[in-house]
Design an enzyme around this catalytic site. Structure first.
Site, PDB file in Angstrom:
ATOM      1  N   ASN A 150       0.819  -1.211   0.000  1.00  0.00           N
ATOM      2  CA  ASN A 150       0.000   0.000   0.000  1.00  0.00           C
ATOM      3  C   ASN A 150       0.855   1.265   0.000  1.00  0.00           C
ATOM      4  O   ASN A 150       0.328   2.365   0.186  1.00  0.00           O
ATOM      5  CB  ASN A 150      -0.907   0.021   1.232  1.00  0.00           C
ATOM      6  CG  ASN A 150      -1.916  -1.112   1.227  1.00  0.00           C
ATOM      7  OD1 ASN A 150      -2.412  -1.498   0.178  1.00  0.00           O
ATOM      8  ND2 ASN A 150      -2.218  -1.645   2.399  1.00  0.00           N
ATOM      9  N   HIS A 199     -14.471  -1.531   5.647  1.00  0.00           N
ATOM     10  CA  HIS A 199     -13.331  -2.205   6.257  1.00  0.00           C
ATOM     11  C   HIS A 199     -13.711  -2.822   7.598  1.00  0.00           C
ATOM     12  O   HIS A 199     -14.567  -2.309   8.326  1.00  0.00           O
ATOM     13  CB  HIS A 199     -12.188  -1.202   6.455  1.00  0.00           C
ATOM     14  CG  HIS A 199     -10.885  -1.844   6.804  1.00  0.00           C
ATOM     15  ND1 HIS A 199     -10.484  -2.064   8.107  1.00  0.00           N
ATOM     16  CD2 HIS A 199      -9.889  -2.321   6.015  1.00  0.00           C
ATOM     17  CE1 HIS A 199      -9.298  -2.630   8.109  1.00  0.00           C
ATOM     18  NE2 HIS A 199      -8.912  -2.812   6.858  1.00  0.00           N
ATOM     19  N   GLU A 201     -16.137   3.871   3.163  1.00  0.00           N
ATOM     20  CA  GLU A 201     -14.782   4.167   2.700  1.00  0.00           C
ATOM     21  C   GLU A 201     -14.892   5.076   1.482  1.00  0.00           C
ATOM     22  O   GLU A 201     -15.941   5.127   0.830  1.00  0.00           O
ATOM     23  CB  GLU A 201     -14.053   2.876   2.324  1.00  0.00           C
ATOM     24  CG  GLU A 201     -13.827   1.929   3.493  1.00  0.00           C
ATOM     25  CD  GLU A 201     -13.052   0.684   3.081  1.00  0.00           C
ATOM     26  OE1 GLU A 201     -11.941   0.822   2.533  1.00  0.00           O
ATOM     27  OE2 GLU A 201     -13.578  -0.424   3.302  1.00  0.00           O
ATOM     28  N   SER A 224     -10.741  -0.930  -0.206  1.00  0.00           N
ATOM     29  CA  SER A 224      -9.395  -1.497  -0.216  1.00  0.00           C
ATOM     30  C   SER A 224      -9.261  -2.790  -0.991  1.00  0.00           C
ATOM     31  O   SER A 224      -8.168  -3.136  -1.443  1.00  0.00           O
ATOM     32  CB  SER A 224      -8.930  -1.720   1.225  1.00  0.00           C
ATOM     33  OG  SER A 224      -9.817  -2.599   1.904  1.00  0.00           O
ATOM     34  N   ASP A 249     -13.836   6.834   5.721  1.00  0.00           N
ATOM     35  CA  ASP A 249     -12.489   6.273   5.859  1.00  0.00           C
ATOM     36  C   ASP A 249     -11.757   6.558   4.548  1.00  0.00           C
ATOM     37  O   ASP A 249     -12.051   5.949   3.516  1.00  0.00           O
ATOM     38  CB  ASP A 249     -12.579   4.772   6.127  1.00  0.00           C
ATOM     39  CG  ASP A 249     -11.213   4.108   6.261  1.00  0.00           C
ATOM     40  OD1 ASP A 249     -10.214   4.691   5.810  1.00  0.00           O
ATOM     41  OD2 ASP A 249     -11.157   2.991   6.810  1.00  0.00           O
ATOM     42  N   HIS A 295      -7.267   4.836   1.672  1.00  0.00           N
ATOM     43  CA  HIS A 295      -6.654   4.463   0.394  1.00  0.00           C
ATOM     44  C   HIS A 295      -6.738   5.565  -0.656  1.00  0.00           C
ATOM     45  O   HIS A 295      -6.366   5.340  -1.816  1.00  0.00           O
ATOM     46  CB  HIS A 295      -7.288   3.176  -0.125  1.00  0.00           C
ATOM     47  CG  HIS A 295      -6.926   1.977   0.693  1.00  0.00           C
ATOM     48  ND1 HIS A 295      -5.775   1.253   0.488  1.00  0.00           N
ATOM     49  CD2 HIS A 295      -7.559   1.402   1.750  1.00  0.00           C
ATOM     50  CE1 HIS A 295      -5.714   0.273   1.360  1.00  0.00           C
ATOM     51  NE2 HIS A 295      -6.778   0.343   2.149  1.00  0.00           N
ATOM     52  N   LYS A 315      -0.097   4.154   4.369  1.00  0.00           N
ATOM     53  CA  LYS A 315      -0.281   3.789   2.972  1.00  0.00           C
ATOM     54  C   LYS A 315       0.488   4.783   2.096  1.00  0.00           C
ATOM     55  O   LYS A 315       1.700   4.725   2.057  1.00  0.00           O
ATOM     56  CB  LYS A 315      -1.761   3.676   2.664  1.00  0.00           C
ATOM     57  CG  LYS A 315      -2.425   2.626   3.583  1.00  0.00           C
ATOM     58  CD  LYS A 315      -3.807   2.308   3.241  1.00  0.00           C
ATOM     59  CE  LYS A 315      -4.487   1.406   4.249  1.00  0.00           C
ATOM     60  NZ  LYS A 315      -3.715   0.490   5.061  1.00  0.00           N
TER      61      LYS A 315
END
Length: 394
Positions: free
Chosen positions: A48, A139, A183, A187, A212, A215, A240
């Site tokens: 990541n 997640h 998110e 992910s 979230d 990423h 990440k």
């Protein structure tokens, strides 16, 4: 304990039969592109570290300097003596990056989600159990935070704004506090939530939108700000695209003060050490200027998706640096991972329960350290006749 051990062993044996048992692999890494396992080198497609910052000279030098100057540990939790004078300037940078009034650094991304959500959903503070709407593919740390708070999640189908609208409409007469959890970039799928639609729904129904942004931060959005600008609360990690470690929450001043008083993950956890804070600090300075690296990563991911589509492979709804190759069964995912390993690529099989049953996959993550030649060789490795094609993967 003997009886318990036998039950744990039975669980592991069942996982083995189902192709779902996990194990740890010892790896060695000296740069952002290559890892070594059992003496063999592989192109790392499972990291990541999207901007390749964990080996960046500036981060390594800053971590070393702050270790020499401030020591290698913080000594205590932040409410005791661990709130070093290093924190406040870094948190101001995080708040600026996320366009929020305040921010707070915590120990990890998982811990931040789990502890912050538990604190926010405290029914003793809210005088009611909150109504929490969550994406079914959020997640595990978000689901864990809800469970820790003892709230029942109302799960909507993945990224389905219309279904979320229906759920919100059904609860219109319910005056309990409402929260929407999602998110920004998922992910395991590499797709992006319809955050504009979610923000509109949150405003219309008086709900708090929590995103979230783990990423997306650093790798997507203007100057790497991520995609959470319309969220009321943004949660993420420095582990990440920012190349280091630790989590953060960006929010209002009131919520930050509340979390200082109520969030167990802050109250009872030792503060991050100075070397880690040093790496975070310089990464926050570097990220806004890394447009070329972000464009390179986007180009690599697009190149792979186009090539995979030509091969008849399913990459789902990915539009980001995360690209799954969905093959269906755990056995097929493990077999593909093994074939890619033989070709010199480290690409990990992702199996249930991390992803839904029937959607086992190889999760590929493209980074600024990769080259176009890596993508082309990867596509060559996926032309084997026994690779599951789109028709069998869906």
């Amino acid at each position: 304990m003997v009886g318990s051990e036998s039950r744990y062993q039975a669980f592991l044996a069942a996982r083995e039969r189902e192709g779902l048992r996990r194990s740890l692999s010892e790896v060695a890494a000296r740069d952002a592109r290559i890892i070594s396992v059992s003496g063999r080198s592989y192109v790392n497609l499972a990291s990541n570290d999207y901007l390749g910052l964990r080996f960046h000279k500036a981060l390594r030098e800053r971590a070393a300097t702050w270790a020499e100057t401030y020591g290698v540990g913080s000594g205590a939790s932040r409410l005791v003596t661990g709130n070093l004078d290093l924190f406040a300037p870094i948190e101001a940078k995080v708040a600026k990056l996320k366009k929020k009034p305040a921010a707070m650094i915590m120990a990890s991304g998982f811990q931040t989600n789990a502890a912050v959500l538990q604190a926010l959903f405290d029914r003793r503070v809210l005088d009611a159990e909150p109504v929490v709407f969550t994406d079914r593919l959020n997640h595990a740390s978000m689901h864990f935070g809800c469970q820790a708070a003892g709230v029942r999640e109302l799960r909507y189908p993945h990224c389905d704004a219309e279904h979320l609208r229906q759920l919100l409409d059904q609860s219109r007469q319910d005056d309990r506090p409402k929260f929407i959890l999602t998110e920004s970039v998922f992910s395991m799928d590499g797709d992006v939530a319809p955050l504009g639609d979610f923000a509109e729904l949150a405003r219309a129904h008086g709900a708090t939108l929590i995103v979230d942004d783990a990423h997306a931060t650093g790798i997507l959005g203007e100057e790497g700000r991520g995609l959470s600008s319309e969220a009321d609360i943004a949660i993420g990690t420095f582990s990440k695209a920012l190349g280091s470690f630790g989590g953060y929450v960006a929010c209002s001043e009131t919520l930050r003060d509340y979390l200082v008083n109520r969030c167990t993950g802050l109250v009872y956890s030792t503060a991050l050490p100075p070397p880690v804070l040093g790496a975070i600090d310089i990464a926050l300075d570097l990220v806004p200027s890394m447009n070329a690296e972000r464009a390179h990563v986007a180009s690599l991911a697009r190149r792979f998706r186009e090539g995979a589509s030509a091969l008849g492979l399913s990459t789902g709804a990915s539009t980001t640096q995360i690209v799954p190759v969905i093959v269906g069964s755990p056995e097929a995912a493990l077999a593909m991972s093994a074939r890619l390993r033989s070709a010199g690529f480290w690409a990990v099989a992702i199996r249930p329960p991390t992803v839904p049953a029937g959607t086992a996959r190889i999760r590929l993550a493209f980074t600024a350290a990769h080259e176009e030649a890596d993508v082309d060789r990867l596509l060559d490795a996926l032309t084997e006749e026994d690779v599951p094609r789109r028709a069998s993967a869906m």
